[in-house]
Structures are given as structure tokens and as C-alpha cells.
Design an enzyme around this catalytic site. Structure first.
Site, PDB file in Angstrom:
ATOM      1  N   TRP A  50       0.885  -1.124  -0.061  1.00  0.00           N
ATOM      2  CA  TRP A  50      -0.159   0.324   0.472  1.00  0.00           C
ATOM      3  C   TRP A  50       0.872   1.558   0.094  1.00  0.00           C
ATOM      4  O   TRP A  50       0.150   2.211  -0.890  1.00  0.00           O
ATOM      5  CB  TRP A  50      -0.966  -0.350   0.750  1.00  0.00           C
ATOM      6  CG  TRP A  50      -2.293  -0.874   0.808  1.00  0.00           C
ATOM      7  CD1 TRP A  50      -2.124  -2.047   1.802  1.00  0.00           C
ATOM      8  CD2 TRP A  50      -2.970  -1.138  -0.172  1.00  0.00           C
ATOM      9  NE1 TRP A  50      -3.096  -2.818   1.254  1.00  0.00           N
ATOM     10  CE2 TRP A  50      -3.397  -1.920  -0.035  1.00  0.00           C
ATOM     11  CE3 TRP A  50      -3.373  -0.114  -1.259  1.00  0.00           C
ATOM     12  CZ2 TRP A  50      -4.989  -2.553  -0.951  1.00  0.00           C
ATOM     13  CZ3 TRP A  50      -4.391  -1.110  -1.614  1.00  0.00           C
ATOM     14  CH2 TRP A  50      -5.155  -1.673  -1.729  1.00  0.00           C
TER      15      TRP A  50
ATOM     16  N   ASP B 225      -1.657   6.740   6.203  1.00  0.00           N
ATOM     17  CA  ASP B 225      -2.920   5.790   5.474  1.00  0.00           C
ATOM     18  C   ASP B 225      -3.649   4.136   6.963  1.00  0.00           C
ATOM     19  O   ASP B 225      -2.382   3.619   6.589  1.00  0.00           O
ATOM     20  CB  ASP B 225      -2.210   5.228   4.896  1.00  0.00           C
ATOM     21  CG  ASP B 225      -2.762   4.412   3.887  1.00  0.00           C
ATOM     22  OD1 ASP B 225      -4.780   4.001   4.711  1.00  0.00           O
ATOM     23  OD2 ASP B 225      -2.811   3.196   2.867  1.00  0.00           O
TER      24      ASP B 225
ATOM     25  N   LYS C 271     -12.757  -2.306   5.866  1.00  0.00           N
ATOM     26  CA  LYS C 271     -11.914  -2.472   6.475  1.00  0.00           C
ATOM     27  C   LYS C 271     -12.567  -2.415   7.898  1.00  0.00           C
ATOM     28  O   LYS C 271     -12.882  -3.668   9.191  1.00  0.00           O
ATOM     29  CB  LYS C 271     -10.409  -2.694   6.919  1.00  0.00           C
ATOM     30  CG  LYS C 271     -10.530  -2.386   5.218  1.00  0.00           C
ATOM     31  CD  LYS C 271      -9.008  -3.363   4.804  1.00  0.00           C
ATOM     32  CE  LYS C 271      -8.507  -3.316   2.773  1.00  0.00           C
ATOM     33  NZ  LYS C 271      -8.096  -1.846   2.684  1.00  0.00           N
TER      34      LYS C 271
HETATM   35  C1  LIG Z   1      -7.121  -1.272   1.113  1.00  0.00           C
HETATM   36  C2  LIG Z   1      -6.709  -0.313   1.527  1.00  0.00           C
HETATM   37  C3  LIG Z   1      -6.538  -0.067   0.555  1.00  0.00           C
HETATM   38  C4  LIG Z   1      -6.920   0.562  -0.255  1.00  0.00           C
HETATM   39  O1  LIG Z   1      -8.417   1.136  -0.243  1.00  0.00           O
HETATM   40  P1  LIG Z   1      -9.505   1.296  -1.052  1.00  0.00           P
HETATM   41  O2  LIG Z   1     -10.683   2.000  -0.661  1.00  0.00           O
HETATM   42  O3  LIG Z   1      -9.697  -0.208  -1.925  1.00  0.00           O
HETATM   43  O4  LIG Z   1      -9.063   2.243  -1.889  1.00  0.00           O
HETATM   44  C5  LIG Z   1      -5.199   1.203   1.015  1.00  0.00           C
HETATM   45  N1  LIG Z   1      -4.939   1.216   2.090  1.00  0.00           N
HETATM   46  C6  LIG Z   1      -4.697   0.314   3.002  1.00  0.00           C
HETATM   47  C7  LIG Z   1      -3.058   0.578   4.005  1.00  0.00           C
HETATM   48  C8  LIG Z   1      -5.434  -0.676   2.736  1.00  0.00           C
HETATM   49  O5  LIG Z   1      -5.459  -1.174   3.480  1.00  0.00           O
END
Ligand SMILES: *Cc1c(COP(=O)(O)O)cnc(C)c1O
Length: 349
Positions: free
Chosen positions: A90, A160, A184
Site C-alpha cells: 500500500w 494511511d 475494513k
Molecule cells: C485496502 C487498502 C487500501 C485501498 O483501499 P480502497 O478503499 O480500496 O481504495 C489502501 N491502503 C490500505 C492500507 C488498505 O488496506
């Protein structure tokens, strides 16, 4: 996994929202009913995560992935640089997008250790004058998490937190912006929550198409255009559940217990199961492991499925096994997995 009480309340109120005679998802996002849910959700989020006054909370579409583009587009003017700490899939994706927009310095890359650890403070040196440093709080695929964020020598952190938001408290000093896709740890897909410092809003570029402008979203309280109203409502219900559980302190304690149960089992298996991650960097949200005999993997997944344990396959890019034990996963769920793993080891030992 989302909290069952949140899903049940959404189901119960989906057709007729609190006696209004219609569904919330049919209502205008400029109406009184939706507006109340919207503002209450922001207030709950601020309260639970103790968001300081100098930050604003935004609901944006495009998931976390749009933030990979929107952040550098808003903050990197000609000649500006941002630092990136590459800790896995990521962080790398965020870096790739930023490189298309401006100077995206890699100040650490975990490649040589196969992304199985976070860097130590002494391995990091930040670019003087960098606009921000991007880090991924929890690498969802590799199962690697920052135990605490590094000292960035005054460079504001952009974090993030897609896979660990609301799983623990963290210090807000030195944070410039936090973002997380909702799907998530919070709600259905369709939204990112962005917590942005007000001086960042002021510094963001305004010569961009409307949706990419943080200042417009901020001025309009995330109602510049139609927000994903169902996802905001579901976020509201999850936040109420978090409060009922005792807030972040209680959840963090529970998350630690859940993860420890699995890591202890893996470490005590005599190499039958192996977690490749350095101990200090192990994720509390995503526990990854390999079977010493990888020929048994298919049987592992099949037998687990029969016990009602699903979603244990590692991300398609890395294989192996992964248990995503987000906030809403109860201890009983983790115990059921641990019991199954012990049984499997006995049977196929
Ligand atoms: C799942 C995830 C993403 C991407 O998320 P989307 O909402 O599908 O764009 C980005 N960073 C991390 C750490 C993730 O787990």
C-alpha cells in the site's frame, strides 16, 4: 467483518427510517434527517478518536486509492517534495501515484527484508523542507504495523490508516492528514474518512477540478456533492457500537488479546506455522502465516471453511494465510480459529 448490532440496526431501519415513512437512502442529502445523521457521525468520530480542534473530518468518495492521488495533487506544487516510507504494497502504491505528480522521495524501502518489518528510527532521515512524509500505518497484506509512528523531525505525517483506524489511539502531534477507506474497520465500501489539519486545507491547491479540492469539501462539510449516504449511516452505527464497547482503549486491549492468541499459537507450533514478520512490527489487525508444508494449504482452507472459518487466504499477491481480525471480530471468532489451527496441526502433524 462489521459489528452485528450495526448490521441488524441498518437492516431493521433500511425500509422505514425511524418512522419517517421512507428509507434514509431515498432522502435528499440536503434534508434535515440525513443532515442530522451526517453531523452526528462526524461528532461521534471526533469524540471517539479525540480529534483535536485544529483538524477537520471529511467524508470523500474514491476510497483510500483516490487519496493516493489527491494528496500529492493538492500539496505538491512545482519543485515540492514528499517523503515516502515503503513498507509494503500500500505504501508502494501511494508512492507510485505521487511520483506521477511531483518529487516523491523514497527514504526507506523494506524490499531487502521482504517487507517483513517497519524501519527503526535510526534508519530514517527526512528531506528538509519536505511537504509531508507518507506512511502506511498498517500494511494489510504483509501484516506489518507501526507500533508507534517515528519522529519525523518536524515533517508532517500523512498516514494511511485504512486497515487500523479506530483500532487504537495515537498521538495527533505531528500529524498533517490521516485517511482510511471505510470498508475494513468501519462500514461498507464507498468512502474514505479524511482527517486533515486546517493549515493543510489552507495550503491545498485550488487550481484543481472541484472534487480534488480539500478546501471545497471542507467549506461544504463534505456535502459539496452527494455523499455516500448509506456508508455514512453505517459508519454512524459502527461508531455507536465502538462507544458501547468502551471506546478505543477497550478495543485496543481486546485487539491485542486477539492478536496475541494467534501469534502465541504460531510461535509455539515448532515451525509448523510460521509468521515471517519481525516481532516488534507484527500487525494487530492482519495476522499472516505460512504452513511449513505448503502442500497442505488447500486442505487447510477447505477444512477451515467446513468449520465456518472463511476468508483465510492470504492476498493473491503473496499467498499463504491471513486472518483479518478487525475491531468487529469477537474473541470467540479468534478462539475458534486458534482451536481449528491446533486440531489441524494434530491431524496433519
Ligand atoms: C485496502 C487498502 C487500501 C485501498 O483501499 P480502497 O478503499 O480500496 O481504495 C489502501 N491502503 C490500505 C492500507 C488498505 O488496506
Amino acid at each position: 467483518m462489521l459489528p452485528l448490532p450495526a448490521l441488524e440496526e441498518a437492516a431493521q431501519k433500511l425500509v422505514d427510517f425511524e418512522g419517517s415513512g421512507m428509507s434514509l437512502v431515498e432522502m435528499s442529502h440536503r434534508g434535515k434527517v440525513y443532515e442530522r445523521v451526517h453531523n452526528e457521525t462526524i461528532a461521534l468520530f471526533r469524540e471517539i478518536l479525540t480529534v483535536p480542534n485544529e483538524f477537520q473530518v471529511l467524508f470523500l468518495q474514491g476510497g483510500a486509492t483516490l487519496q493516493f492521488a489527491m494528496i500529492p495533487m493538492a500539496f505538491l506544487r512545482a519543485g515540492d517534495a514528499a517523503d515516502f516510507i515503503l513498507t509494503g504494497t500500500w505504501a508502494k502504491k501511494a508512492h507510485e501515484d505521487a511520483s506521477l505528480v511531483g518529487r516523491a522521495n523514497i527514504i526507506w524501502d523494506g524490499k531487502t527484508s521482504k517487507y517483513t518489518r517497519m524501519p527503526q528510527q535510526k534508519e530514517l532521515s527526512f528531506t528538509s523542507g519536505a511537504r509531508y512524509v507518507h506512511l502506511c500505518s498498517n500494511e494489510t497484506i504483509g501484516g506489518v504495523q507501526w507500533a508507534s509512528y517515528p519522529d519525523t523531525a518536524g515533517v508532517p505525517i500523512v498516514a494511511d490508516m485504512s486497515s487500523d483506524i479506530l483500532s487504537r489511539q495515537f498521538p495527533w502531534n505531528n500529524i498533517g492528514l490521516v485517511f482510511a477507506g471505510t470498508q475494513k474497520n468501519l462500514a461498507p465500501a464507498g468512502m474514505a474518512i479524511v482527517v486533515i489539519r486546517k493549515d493543510f486545507i489552507a495550503a491545498a491547491r485550488k487550481d484543481l477540478p472541484a472534487y480534488l479540492r480539500y478546501d471545497l469539501h471542507a467549506e461544504n462539510n463534505s456535502l459539496y456533492n452527494t455523499p455516500p449516504t448509506f456508508t455514512v449511516w453505517a459508519t454512524n452505527l459502527t461508531l455507536k457500537w465502538i462507544k458501547s464497547m468502551g471506546g478505543l482503549e477497550a478495543l485496543e486491549r481486546l485487539n491485542r488479546e486477539k492478536a496475541t492468541l494467534l501469534y502465541d499459537l504460531i510461535d509455539a507450533s515448532g515451525g509448523y506455522y510460521k509468521n515471517p514478520v519481525e516481532k516488534a512490527s507484527r500487525s494487530l489487525m492482519n495476522v499472516v502465516w505460512l504452513l511449513d508444508d505448503d502442500g497442505l494449504e488447500d486442505d487447510f482452507f477447505k477444512e477451515a471453511e467446513r468449520q465456518g472459518l472463511s476468508g483465510l487466504k492470504g492476498h493473491r499477491s503473496v499467498g499463504g494465510c491471513r486472518a483479518s481480525i478487525y475491531n468487529a471480530m469477537p474473541m470467540e471468532g479468534v478462539r475458534a480459529l486458534a482451536d481449528f489451527m491446533k486440531e489441524f496441526m494434530k491431524k496433519h502433524g
